[in-house]
Design a protein around this motif. Structure first.
Motif, mmCIF file in Angstrom:
data_model
loop_
_atom_site.group_PDB
_atom_site.id
_atom_site.type_symbol
_atom_site.label_atom_id
_atom_site.label_comp_id
_atom_site.label_asym_id
_atom_site.label_seq_id
_atom_site.Cartn_x
_atom_site.Cartn_y
_atom_site.Cartn_z
ATOM 1 N N THR A 87 -3.176 6.248 8.610
ATOM 2 C CA THR A 87 -2.868 4.842 8.386
ATOM 3 C C THR A 87 -1.322 4.403 8.668
ATOM 4 O OG1 THR A 87 -4.371 4.740 6.321
ATOM 5 C CG2 THR A 87 -2.764 2.874 6.429
ATOM 6 N N LEU A 103 -2.918 0.446 -3.823
ATOM 7 C CA LEU A 103 -2.758 -0.708 -3.211
ATOM 8 C C LEU A 103 -2.333 -1.705 -4.484
ATOM 9 C CD1 LEU A 103 -4.668 -3.061 -0.648
ATOM 10 C CD2 LEU A 103 -3.841 -3.956 -3.168
ATOM 11 N N SER A 123 2.331 3.056 9.014
ATOM 12 C CA SER A 123 3.188 2.430 7.789
ATOM 13 C C SER A 123 3.865 1.206 8.434
ATOM 14 C CB SER A 123 4.205 3.312 7.248
ATOM 15 O OG SER A 123 4.828 4.149 8.122
ATOM 16 N N VAL A 169 0.832 -1.164 0.010
ATOM 17 C CA VAL A 169 -0.021 -0.024 0.084
ATOM 18 C C VAL A 169 0.921 1.113 0.051
ATOM 19 C CG1 VAL A 169 -1.725 1.251 1.382
ATOM 20 C CG2 VAL A 169 -1.730 -1.252 1.334
ATOM 21 N N VAL A 226 -7.438 1.209 5.279
ATOM 22 C CA VAL A 226 -7.296 0.924 3.981
ATOM 23 C C VAL A 226 -8.353 0.752 3.391
ATOM 24 C CG1 VAL A 226 -6.122 0.396 1.841
ATOM 25 C CG2 VAL A 226 -4.942 0.604 3.859
ATOM 26 N N ILE A 233 3.098 -1.260 4.125
ATOM 27 C CA ILE A 233 2.286 -0.023 3.880
ATOM 28 C C ILE A 233 3.278 0.966 4.176
ATOM 29 C CG2 ILE A 233 0.679 1.587 4.876
ATOM 30 C CD1 ILE A 233 -1.043 -0.725 6.080
#
Length: 112
Positions: free
Chosen positions: A38, A15, A40, A8, A88, A110
């Protein structure tokens, strides 16, 4: 048998599904907003649930980071934007496609 993994990319809100080192599919996603970004890092898919209800759309793919996942949405206009609480989001038809391809324990990277 394909060896799938997921990347992602938060900067381009995409994605990518890879077989080995080859990108086989790309999907647009919605990601976390500024206050609930989000995360990582390196995760794995630990569970899958069809039609989880609520805002999670057609499928939920739970990540090894508690309370985070890759899921569908009941708000398709959110795809491509920073709107989630860290998950996500994908279009429902895309998340179903992805869920049918990747097994539990698939690696998810991610990146910022």
């Amino acid at each position: 048998m394909p060896k799938y993994r997921i990347i992602v990319d938060l900067s381009d809100k995409q994605l990518y599904l890879l077989d080995g080192n080859t990108v086989v599919r790309g999907f647009p996603v919605g990601i976390g907003k500024m206050l609930t970004q989000t995360p990582s890092g390196e995760f794995t898919i630990i569970n899958k649930q069809e039609n989880p209800g609520g805002p999670y759309g057609a499928f939920w793919l739970g990540l090894s980071k508690p309370h985070y996942g890759i899921h569908g949405t009941n708000d398709p206009s959110s795809i491509g934007r920073r709107v989630s609480r860290g998950c996500v989001r994908m279009y429902n038809n895309d998340v179903v496609t992805l869920a049918n391809l990747v097994p539990i324990r698939t690696r998810v990277t991610i990146r910022p």
